[in-house]
Design a protein around this motif. Sequence first.
Motif, PDB file in Angstrom:
ATOM      1  N   VAL A   1       0.831  -1.202   0.000  1.00 53.56           N
ATOM      2  CA  VAL A   1       0.000   0.000   0.000  1.00 53.56           C
ATOM      3  C   VAL A   1       0.873   1.262   0.000  1.00 53.56           C
TER       4      VAL A   1
ATOM      5  N   VAL B   1      -2.000   1.747   5.601  1.00 53.38           N
ATOM      6  CA  VAL B   1      -2.793   2.935   5.260  1.00 53.38           C
ATOM      7  C   VAL B   1      -2.847   3.899   6.445  1.00 53.38           C
TER       8      VAL B   1
ATOM      9  N   ARG C   1      -7.870   9.331  -0.493  1.00 51.08           N
ATOM     10  CA  ARG C   1      -8.587   8.281   0.225  1.00 51.08           C
ATOM     11  C   ARG C   1      -8.597   6.947  -0.505  1.00 51.08           C
ATOM     12  N   GLY C   2      -7.680   6.755  -1.421  1.00 51.88           N
ATOM     13  CA  GLY C   2      -7.563   5.460  -2.071  1.00 51.88           C
ATOM     14  C   GLY C   2      -8.615   5.211  -3.136  1.00 51.88           C
TER      15      GLY C   2
ATOM     16  N   SER D   1      -5.685  -4.535  -0.052  1.00 48.62           N
ATOM     17  CA  SER D   1      -5.275  -3.127  -0.144  1.00 48.62           C
ATOM     18  C   SER D   1      -6.499  -2.199  -0.185  1.00 48.62           C
TER      19      SER D   1
ATOM     20  N   TRP E   1      -7.830   1.003   2.699  1.00 50.84           N
ATOM     21  CA  TRP E   1      -8.353   2.354   2.451  1.00 50.84           C
ATOM     22  C   TRP E   1      -9.805   2.479   2.888  1.00 50.84           C
TER      23      TRP E   1
ATOM     24  N   ARG F   1     -11.625   5.019   5.647  1.00 50.58           N
ATOM     25  CA  ARG F   1     -12.773   5.888   5.335  1.00 50.58           C
ATOM     26  C   ARG F   1     -14.000   5.527   6.158  1.00 50.58           C
TER      27      ARG F   1
END
Length: 236
Positions: free
Chosen positions: A18, A103, A115-116, A182, A186, A190
């Motif tokens: 990541v 992350v 935010r991925g 991965s 993220w 969030r």
Amino acid sequence: MAGIRLVVSDFILSFMWVWQSVLIKIFVYKVLGLGHAPSGEVFKCGLSIISMFLFAFLGKVTKGGAYNPLTVLASGISGDFSNFLFTVGARIPAQVIGSITGVRFILDTFPQIGRGPSLNVGIHHGALTEGLLTFAIVTISLGLARKIPGSFYMKTWISSVSKLALHILGSDMTGGCMNPASVMGWAYARGDHITKEHILVYWLAPIQATVIALWLFKLVVRPLAEEKKDSKSKSE
């Protein structure tokens, strides 16, 4: 002992995975200042391929360490039941925890980084996209393992270019991740890691695609191999 080594390797590689995408973007966009110009995108793709070579080498050094649950799931399904339980109960959780931890460190270090990957299309469209991308890369990986079993560089080159091409194809719709761990990292940051969209698009669809790819590969390849063997024995 070998099992513990694999779990630790999975955690570390997932943590590193990541980070690598974030560091590449920072280096290309911020340090070099290339932005989203064609030269910047080409340079970023080149660094991504080099990074995939590095992780393939680390997987070899750790004797099987991986950062993608779909990779270990494929081998777990193909092996015996105890190997499957070890994969589902220990290796995949280690990869998820490694990604979440990675992350967390990224957001603490670079709060402005973003935010991925996220879903930019409908849930069914997204699930179909991630499923097809996963089906393609798993099929390619199985074919490479069978056709080029000993050539590390050639196999890694074809696999890396294939992953990059598929990632670009799906990047505007789902992020083109093909890696549930991965994405989970993220999504957890969030707070939407238990939503229907995340579970269906980034977990269920890729897992189903992996199982279907394995089943079809065995269904198609075995009869062909047996047919070649029979024809060879008849000619002798």
